[in-house]
Design an enzyme around this catalytic site. Structure first.
Site, PDB file in Angstrom:
ATOM      1  N   ALA A   1       0.814  -1.225   0.000  1.00 48.84           N
ATOM      2  CA  ALA A   1       0.000   0.000   0.000  1.00 48.84           C
ATOM      3  C   ALA A   1       0.847   1.274   0.000  1.00 48.84           C
ATOM      4  O   ALA A   1       0.684   2.142  -0.882  1.00 48.84           O
ATOM      5  CB  ALA A   1      -0.928  -0.022   1.211  1.00 48.84           C
TER       6      ALA A   1
ATOM      7  N   GLU B   1      10.694  -5.307  -3.647  1.00 46.14           N
ATOM      8  CA  GLU B   1       9.726  -6.056  -2.835  1.00 46.14           C
ATOM      9  C   GLU B   1      10.287  -7.457  -2.632  1.00 46.14           C
ATOM     10  O   GLU B   1      10.579  -8.159  -3.598  1.00 46.14           O
ATOM     11  CB  GLU B   1       8.361  -6.102  -3.533  1.00 46.14           C
ATOM     12  CG  GLU B   1       7.387  -7.143  -2.997  1.00 46.14           C
ATOM     13  CD  GLU B   1       7.122  -7.058  -1.492  1.00 46.14           C
ATOM     14  OE1 GLU B   1       6.773  -5.971  -1.013  1.00 46.14           O
ATOM     15  OE2 GLU B   1       7.279  -8.084  -0.798  1.00 46.14           O
TER      16      GLU B   1
ATOM     17  N   SER C   1       1.013  -4.722  -4.292  1.00 49.41           N
ATOM     18  CA  SER C   1      -0.267  -4.007  -4.395  1.00 49.41           C
ATOM     19  C   SER C   1      -1.467  -4.918  -4.106  1.00 49.41           C
ATOM     20  O   SER C   1      -2.418  -4.965  -4.862  1.00 49.41           O
ATOM     21  CB  SER C   1      -0.389  -3.405  -5.808  1.00 49.41           C
ATOM     22  OG  SER C   1      -1.506  -2.583  -5.904  1.00 49.41           O
TER      23      SER C   1
ATOM     24  N   ALA D   1      -4.508  -6.469  -1.441  1.00 44.24           N
ATOM     25  CA  ALA D   1      -5.399  -6.006  -0.381  1.00 44.24           C
ATOM     26  C   ALA D   1      -5.435  -7.037   0.744  1.00 44.24           C
ATOM     27  O   ALA D   1      -6.278  -7.943   0.744  1.00 44.24           O
ATOM     28  CB  ALA D   1      -6.797  -5.779  -0.939  1.00 44.24           C
TER      29      ALA D   1
ATOM     30  N   CYS E   1      -6.510  -6.669   3.507  1.00 43.54           N
ATOM     31  CA  CYS E   1      -7.807  -6.516   4.180  1.00 43.54           C
ATOM     32  C   CYS E   1      -8.848  -7.487   3.622  1.00 43.54           C
ATOM     33  O   CYS E   1      -9.823  -7.807   4.290  1.00 43.54           O
ATOM     34  CB  CYS E   1      -8.330  -5.096   4.012  1.00 43.54           C
ATOM     35  SG  CYS E   1      -7.070  -3.848   4.227  1.00 43.54           S
TER      36      CYS E   1
ATOM     37  N   ARG F   1       3.129   2.140 -16.142  1.00 45.51           N
ATOM     38  CA  ARG F   1       3.520   3.256 -15.251  1.00 45.51           C
ATOM     39  C   ARG F   1       5.026   3.496 -15.249  1.00 45.51           C
ATOM     40  O   ARG F   1       5.504   4.372 -14.524  1.00 45.51           O
ATOM     41  CB  ARG F   1       3.012   2.998 -13.835  1.00 45.51           C
ATOM     42  CG  ARG F   1       1.505   2.829 -13.827  1.00 45.51           C
ATOM     43  CD  ARG F   1       0.898   2.929 -12.452  1.00 45.51           C
ATOM     44  NE  ARG F   1      -0.527   2.623 -12.530  1.00 45.51           N
ATOM     45  CZ  ARG F   1      -1.330   2.480 -11.490  1.00 45.51           C
ATOM     46  NH1 ARG F   1      -0.855   2.637 -10.276  1.00 45.51           N
ATOM     47  NH2 ARG F   1      -2.611   2.207 -11.655  1.00 45.51           N
TER      48      ARG F   1
ATOM     49  N   ASP G   1       2.483   0.878   7.773  1.00 44.86           N
ATOM     50  CA  ASP G   1       2.471   0.121   9.028  1.00 44.86           C
ATOM     51  C   ASP G   1       3.797   0.155   9.790  1.00 44.86           C
ATOM     52  O   ASP G   1       3.843  -0.238  10.953  1.00 44.86           O
ATOM     53  CB  ASP G   1       2.119  -1.350   8.744  1.00 44.86           C
ATOM     54  CG  ASP G   1       0.637  -1.544   8.484  1.00 44.86           C
ATOM     55  OD1 ASP G   1      -0.087  -0.538   8.348  1.00 44.86           O
ATOM     56  OD2 ASP G   1       0.214  -2.717   8.412  1.00 44.86           O
TER      57      ASP G   1
ATOM     58  N   ALA H   1      -4.933   0.562   6.450  1.00 40.33           N
ATOM     59  CA  ALA H   1      -4.659   0.677   5.020  1.00 40.33           C
ATOM     60  C   ALA H   1      -4.696   2.106   4.478  1.00 40.33           C
ATOM     61  O   ALA H   1      -3.823   2.507   3.703  1.00 40.33           O
ATOM     62  CB  ALA H   1      -5.647  -0.197   4.250  1.00 40.33           C
TER      63      ALA H   1
ATOM     64  N   TRP I   1     -33.149  13.243  12.954  1.00 40.30           N
ATOM     65  CA  TRP I   1     -31.926  13.385  13.740  1.00 40.30           C
ATOM     66  C   TRP I   1     -31.109  12.118  13.542  1.00 40.30           C
ATOM     67  O   TRP I   1     -31.458  11.066  14.064  1.00 40.30           O
ATOM     68  CB  TRP I   1     -32.240  13.590  15.221  1.00 40.30           C
ATOM     69  CG  TRP I   1     -32.819  14.925  15.525  1.00 40.30           C
ATOM     70  CD1 TRP I   1     -34.136  15.268  15.545  1.00 40.30           C
ATOM     71  CD2 TRP I   1     -32.084  16.118  15.814  1.00 40.30           C
ATOM     72  NE1 TRP I   1     -34.281  16.596  15.843  1.00 40.30           N
ATOM     73  CE2 TRP I   1     -33.041  17.156  16.019  1.00 40.30           C
ATOM     74  CE3 TRP I   1     -30.730  16.436  15.939  1.00 40.30           C
ATOM     75  CZ2 TRP I   1     -32.682  18.464  16.321  1.00 40.30           C
ATOM     76  CZ3 TRP I   1     -30.374  17.738  16.256  1.00 40.30           C
ATOM     77  CH2 TRP I   1     -31.336  18.741  16.438  1.00 40.30           C
TER      78      TRP I   1
HETATM   79  P1  FAD Z   1       2.456  -4.048   4.091  1.00 40.47           P
HETATM   80  O1  FAD Z   1       1.137  -4.291   3.484  1.00 40.47           O
HETATM   81  O2  FAD Z   1       2.871  -4.878   5.259  1.00 40.47           O
HETATM   82  O3  FAD Z   1       3.561  -4.167   2.957  1.00 40.47           O
HETATM   83  C1  FAD Z   1       4.922  -4.084   3.230  1.00 40.47           C
HETATM   84  C2  FAD Z   1       5.670  -4.811   2.140  1.00 40.47           C
HETATM   85  O4  FAD Z   1       7.069  -4.621   2.343  1.00 40.47           O
HETATM   86  C3  FAD Z   1       5.452  -6.314   2.162  1.00 40.47           C
HETATM   87  O5  FAD Z   1       4.993  -6.730   0.892  1.00 40.47           O
HETATM   88  C4  FAD Z   1       6.819  -6.898   2.501  1.00 40.47           C
HETATM   89  O6  FAD Z   1       7.068  -8.123   1.835  1.00 40.47           O
HETATM   90  C5  FAD Z   1       7.746  -5.811   2.001  1.00 40.47           C
HETATM   91  N1  FAD Z   1       9.051  -5.774   2.688  1.00 40.47           N
HETATM   92  C6  FAD Z   1       9.267  -5.748   4.031  1.00 40.47           C
HETATM   93  N2  FAD Z   1      10.596  -5.665   4.278  1.00 40.47           N
HETATM   94  C7  FAD Z   1      11.210  -5.596   3.084  1.00 40.47           C
HETATM   95  C8  FAD Z   1      12.579  -5.495   2.686  1.00 40.47           C
HETATM   96  N3  FAD Z   1      13.555  -5.411   3.583  1.00 40.47           N
HETATM   97  N4  FAD Z   1      12.883  -5.476   1.360  1.00 40.47           N
HETATM   98  C9  FAD Z   1      11.877  -5.544   0.426  1.00 40.47           C
HETATM   99  N5  FAD Z   1      10.566  -5.656   0.756  1.00 40.47           N
HETATM  100  C10 FAD Z   1      10.254  -5.678   2.052  1.00 40.47           C
HETATM  101  N6  FAD Z   1      -6.549  -2.225   7.258  1.00 40.47           N
HETATM  102  C11 FAD Z   1      -7.684  -1.474   7.173  1.00 40.47           C
HETATM  103  O7  FAD Z   1      -7.615  -0.245   7.147  1.00 40.47           O
HETATM  104  N7  FAD Z   1      -8.915  -2.082   7.097  1.00 40.47           N
HETATM  105  C12 FAD Z   1      -9.051  -3.431   7.114  1.00 40.47           C
HETATM  106  O8  FAD Z   1     -10.174  -3.956   7.026  1.00 40.47           O
HETATM  107  C13 FAD Z   1      -7.890  -4.227   7.237  1.00 40.47           C
HETATM  108  N8  FAD Z   1      -7.971  -5.574   7.270  1.00 40.47           N
HETATM  109  C14 FAD Z   1      -6.838  -6.309   7.373  1.00 40.47           C
HETATM  110  C15 FAD Z   1      -6.955  -7.698   7.437  1.00 40.47           C
HETATM  111  C16 FAD Z   1      -5.824  -8.475   7.559  1.00 40.47           C
HETATM  112  C17 FAD Z   1      -5.963  -9.958   7.635  1.00 40.47           C
HETATM  113  C18 FAD Z   1      -4.535  -7.868   7.589  1.00 40.47           C
HETATM  114  C19 FAD Z   1      -3.290  -8.713   7.692  1.00 40.47           C
HETATM  115  C20 FAD Z   1      -4.402  -6.499   7.511  1.00 40.47           C
HETATM  116  C21 FAD Z   1      -5.551  -5.707   7.411  1.00 40.47           C
HETATM  117  N9  FAD Z   1      -5.480  -4.309   7.368  1.00 40.47           N
HETATM  118  C22 FAD Z   1      -6.636  -3.563   7.292  1.00 40.47           C
HETATM  119  C23 FAD Z   1      -4.176  -3.616   7.486  1.00 40.47           C
HETATM  120  C24 FAD Z   1      -3.639  -3.225   6.114  1.00 40.47           C
HETATM  121  O9  FAD Z   1      -3.558  -4.359   5.323  1.00 40.47           O
HETATM  122  C25 FAD Z   1      -2.272  -2.573   6.298  1.00 40.47           C
HETATM  123  O10 FAD Z   1      -2.454  -1.391   7.054  1.00 40.47           O
HETATM  124  C26 FAD Z   1      -1.605  -2.233   4.977  1.00 40.47           C
HETATM  125  O11 FAD Z   1      -1.371  -3.380   4.223  1.00 40.47           O
HETATM  126  C27 FAD Z   1      -0.256  -1.538   5.243  1.00 40.47           C
HETATM  127  O12 FAD Z   1       0.426  -1.352   4.066  1.00 40.47           O
HETATM  128  P2  FAD Z   1       2.016  -1.164   4.064  1.00 40.47           P
HETATM  129  O13 FAD Z   1       2.410  -0.892   2.650  1.00 40.47           O
HETATM  130  O14 FAD Z   1       2.419  -0.176   5.103  1.00 40.47           O
HETATM  131  O15 FAD Z   1       2.614  -2.538   4.588  1.00 40.47           O
END
Ligand code: FAD
Length: 449
Positions: free
Chosen positions: A12, A34, A40, A42, A44, A72, A282, A300, A433
């Site tokens: 994300a 990555e 990319s 979901a 969630c 892109r 995150d 997210a 209301w």
């Molecule tokens: P991530 O999605 O964790 O992506 C980080 C990426 O970095 C990963 O692909 C990882 O492989 C890569 N990476 C890490 N270290 C390295 C490295 N050293 N070198 C290269 N790549 C690396 N949020 C909501 O708002 N609503 C919801 O309903 C919701 N439901 C969820 C349900 C589940 C089951 C889960 C697990 C999460 C949910 N979330 C939800 C949370 C949401 O998915 C996260 O907030 C969001 O994915 C965060 O995105 P991000 O890019 O910060 O991190």
């Protein structure tokens, strides 16, 4: 030639930044590393894949890798892990392919996300014991449910992932139990909402073990039982959903500062203590709009929004990442539960407020219009300033009304100002209301006395 914008992590935060930077400045070289194969995606949506509502895991992918690369013009490299950052030399070391290599950067975004916490439970490595963070884990759970045909599941942790998985596994025909160490589920949603959800979970046949610390799992190869303080039970499947920890080790080793929550400290532009190094999603902190303090709420929209802002900044137009209110919503079978802001009294006091709250039950439509149900709204305000501090909403329909309160928090509205908002009304949608306005009316009255 200018050094590229390098991004660590392709979900994300990372892909939002990459896409936006490229859109704003097509001449900018953007490289995304990555470590996994999915980008990319979901996360969630994963519980709904296990549930069977989403047919294919691939359906959870928002944009295909080829689209990033070909349409892109983003140099997206999956299977590449960044193993070191040298912020003084402005390089990262990447492993993947044949030999580790160094990649110089002009700007760097750390978007490494978070990982599922794995407490030191006995038997965590047994077959049938899972955490749910990655797409591969979602795939493994789905396969296990299909192939091993488990009859029962134990979910460790009564947070939103645990509750979504409870619904998914009940739908798949399993007997589900939730084990929660604390006296209630959905801790950040407040007592009122949690109790309503718990009652509903029980009605749906989910066994709740509150105040129950899990110690481990038993089995010979595959999981056969769960052991908790004072007892044990048979189970064929375990999901450990006890929260997440930000992936900060890479940053920490590079001398990038962490904040009070343990996630990466950032300023309003998502910058770390190194000028050209940003962090988002995150793995990073963001400023809470109510307390003004750094906070870590791994959700997210926070990740997408901060990534997009940082992409714009790196492309030459400095753009704040925006504050957070911890706004969240979860579906628990037939209920929706939502929260925003500061609900916890102790936390509100720590932030210098004198909180007072009300909980009201209100219909979602006028009494004469079919389909109405009851919504419980808990609203918290500050005695001193009259400011809205937070809210929680639970009911069969309409929990998304939390967005009205989230908007009030971002604008620092008082309870009276919230009460006076001109919200939409027609019988099929709402009483005159709206329940949020009714809660504000009642709280304003309480604040006056
Ligand atoms: P991530 O999605 O964790 O992506 C980080 C990426 O970095 C990963 O692909 C990882 O492989 C890569 N990476 C890490 N270290 C390295 C490295 N050293 N070198 C290269 N790549 C690396 N949020 C909501 O708002 N609503 C919801 O309903 C919701 N439901 C969820 C349900 C589940 C089951 C889960 C697990 C999460 C949910 N979330 C939800 C949370 C949401 O998915 C996260 O907030 C969001 O994915 C965060 O995105 P991000 O890019 O910060 O991190």
């Amino acid at each position: 030639m200018e050094d590229p914008f390098v991004i660590v992590g392709g979900d994300a935060a990372g892909m939002s930044a990459a896409s936006k930077a490229k859109r704003e400045d097509p001449e900018l070289d953007v490289i995304v590393f990555e470590k996994g194969e999915w980008v990319s995606y979901a996360a969630c949506g994963m519980p709904y894949y296990v549930k069977g509502e989403v047919d294919e895991l691939d359906d959870l992918v928002a944009v295909e890798p080829e689209t990033f690369r070909e349409k892109r013009d983003i140099d997206l490299r999956t299977g590449h892990e960044v193993v070191d950052i040298d912020p003084k030399a402005k390089t990262v070391t990447v492993s993947g392919g044949s030999e580790p290599f160094e990649q110089p950067y002009g700007s760097l975004l750390i978007g490494t996300g978070a990982r599922a916490i794995e407490p030191p439970f006995e038997g965590l490595d047994l077959d049938g014991v899972f955490t749910l963070r990655s797409m591969d884990e979602a795939d493994s759970i789905q396969r296990y449910v299909t192939d091993a045909d488990p009859g029962s599941a134990a979910i460790v942790g009564g947070g939103y992932v645990g509750i979504e998985m409870a619904e998914a596994l009940v739908e798949r025909g399993l007997d589900v139990s939730i084990y929660e160490m604390l006296p209630r589920t959905l801790q950040p949603f407040g007592e009122e909402t949690a109790r309503t959800v718990e009652e509903h979970l029980r009605e749906q046949g989910v066994d709740l073990y509150l105040d129950t610390a899990v110690e481990g799992f038993a089995g010979d190869g595959s999981v056969e039982g769960i052991e908790y303080e004072g007892g044990s039970a048979a189970t064929d499947l375990v999901i450990v959903g006890v929260g997440v920890a930000p992936n900060v080790e890479l940053a920490e080793e590079a001398g990038i500062e962490l904040g009070p929550t343990g996630a990466i400290a950032t300023d309003e532009y998502g910058r770390t203590n190194y000028e050209d190094v940003y962090a988002a999603g995150d793995c990073a902190e963001a400023e809470h709009v109510v307390t003004g303090e750094p906070d870590h709420v791994p959700l997210a929209l926070t990740a997408n929004r901060a990534g997009r802002a940082i992409g714009t900044t790196v492309a030459g137009d400095p753009t704040p990442t925006g504050g957070i209110a911890g706004t969240a919503i979860v579906k628990a079978f037939d209920l929706g539960a939502a929260r925003t802001g500061v609900l916890d009294e102790e936390r509100a006091r720590e932030a210098g407020f004198d909180p007072v709250s009300v909980s009201i039950d209100a219909p979602t439509r006028p009494h004469y219009y079919p389909g109405s149900s009851e919504l419980t709204v808990t609203l918290v305000g500050d005695t001193e300033t009259g400011r809205v501090l937070g809210a929680s909403i639970v009911g069969r329909e309409g929990a998304k009304r939390i967005d009205t309160v989230a908007t009030a928090l971002s604008s620092a509205l008082t309870v009276t100002e919230l009460q006076n908002l001109d919200l939409a009304y027609a019988p099929p949608f709402s009483p005159v209301w709206d329940p949020v306005l009714t809660a504000a009316k009642v709280l304003a009255g309480k604040l006056e006395n």
